[in-house]
Design a protein around this motif. Sequence first.
Motif, mmCIF file in Angstrom:
data_model
loop_
_atom_site.group_PDB
_atom_site.id
_atom_site.type_symbol
_atom_site.label_atom_id
_atom_site.label_comp_id
_atom_site.label_asym_id
_atom_site.label_seq_id
_atom_site.Cartn_x
_atom_site.Cartn_y
_atom_site.Cartn_z
ATOM 1 N N HIS A 8 0.841 -1.199 0.000
ATOM 2 C CA HIS A 8 0.000 0.000 0.000
ATOM 3 C C HIS A 8 0.882 1.256 0.000
ATOM 4 O O HIS A 8 0.774 2.091 0.900
ATOM 5 N N PRO A 9 1.760 1.425 -1.003
ATOM 6 C CA PRO A 9 2.688 2.560 -0.991
ATOM 7 C C PRO A 9 1.951 3.890 -1.240
ATOM 8 O O PRO A 9 1.734 4.293 -2.379
ATOM 9 N N PRO A 35 -7.180 -1.682 -10.302
ATOM 10 C CA PRO A 35 -8.270 -1.036 -11.023
ATOM 11 C C PRO A 35 -7.960 0.442 -11.278
ATOM 12 O O PRO A 35 -7.224 1.066 -10.517
ATOM 13 N N ALA A 36 -8.526 0.957 -12.350
ATOM 14 C CA ALA A 36 -8.371 2.385 -12.631
ATOM 15 C C ALA A 36 -9.192 3.173 -11.615
ATOM 16 O O ALA A 36 -10.311 2.782 -11.280
ATOM 17 N N PRO A 37 -8.621 4.266 -11.107
ATOM 18 C CA PRO A 37 -9.377 5.046 -10.120
ATOM 19 C C PRO A 37 -10.510 5.846 -10.745
ATOM 20 O O PRO A 37 -10.422 6.282 -11.888
ATOM 21 N N LEU A 111 -7.822 17.699 -6.243
ATOM 22 C CA LEU A 111 -8.014 16.265 -6.014
ATOM 23 C C LEU A 111 -9.215 16.032 -5.115
ATOM 24 O O LEU A 111 -9.458 16.802 -4.192
ATOM 25 N N ASP A 112 -9.897 14.960 -5.377
ATOM 26 C CA ASP A 112 -11.033 14.561 -4.563
ATOM 27 C C ASP A 112 -10.517 13.548 -3.535
ATOM 28 O O ASP A 112 -10.269 12.385 -3.885
ATOM 29 N N PRO A 113 -10.320 13.976 -2.274
ATOM 30 C CA PRO A 113 -9.758 13.063 -1.266
ATOM 31 C C PRO A 113 -10.601 11.812 -1.060
ATOM 32 O O PRO A 113 -10.064 10.719 -0.851
ATOM 33 N N GLU A 114 -11.923 11.965 -1.134
ATOM 34 C CA GLU A 114 -12.789 10.796 -0.939
ATOM 35 C C GLU A 114 -12.598 9.796 -2.068
ATOM 36 O O GLU A 114 -12.513 8.582 -1.828
ATOM 37 N N GLY A 121 -8.203 2.445 -0.759
ATOM 38 C CA GLY A 121 -8.739 1.400 0.112
ATOM 39 C C GLY A 121 -9.071 0.130 -0.643
ATOM 40 O O GLY A 121 -8.938 -0.978 -0.107
ATOM 41 N N ASP A 122 -9.509 0.285 -1.896
ATOM 42 C CA ASP A 122 -9.830 -0.884 -2.712
ATOM 43 C C ASP A 122 -8.583 -1.653 -3.149
ATOM 44 O O ASP A 122 -8.697 -2.760 -3.679
ATOM 45 N N LEU A 123 -7.415 -1.066 -2.941
ATOM 46 C CA LEU A 123 -6.174 -1.716 -3.364
ATOM 47 C C LEU A 123 -5.646 -2.702 -2.329
ATOM 48 O O LEU A 123 -4.569 -3.258 -2.504
#
Length: 190
Positions: A8-9, A35-37, A111-114, A121-123
């Motif tokens: 999780h770098p 996955p692509a963000p 940037l959208d922090p959420e 988190g999905d990573l």
Amino acid sequence: MVISVDDHPLALNLLLFVRHCWSIAQEVDIPELAPAPDPGASQMPASASIAEWTARWRIAWDRAWDWYRIQDPDMQNHPTQEIMRQVLRPGQELHPLIPPLWTTEYDWDGLDPEAFNNWHGDLIPTVPNDAERRNLSDLITAWESGVDTIIVLPYAGYFANRISHRHVAVSAATRNEPTTYSRALRETAP
């Protein structure tokens, strides 16, 4: 034998998120993200040109990789509050205990922090905890050659690169499959 797995770098993933959301630095050879963000509400700020944001991103990308190269395996200390305050100000030199973050220099502007937090988190790896154990003989060979850290990136397909004497970067897809992980460990040995 001790091998760390940085699956999780944060510093690298944040830069990958910026590049993807703003479509900058496309000339940098980086595999497709998987996955692509979802960029959410992220949009490149108008405070600088595309060329300037690209140049800033490239500097930050190089610094993030340089941080791994300056780490001292003998440093067991934790950063003090004073060190944290100093390092987390814009324009600071690299510190071996604290990775450089895009947000230290540019905050969350554009940037959208959420959206980032959801993607990051999905990573969480889907790899079973025995990924290294399943490839123990190749891991031992890598360790004997000086490797003590595996960095897992959210890249699609096969990816492996020895970025320093101590660090090997692999894609999550590579680490997920025993045969490709074994190949990565063998190919990155000197």
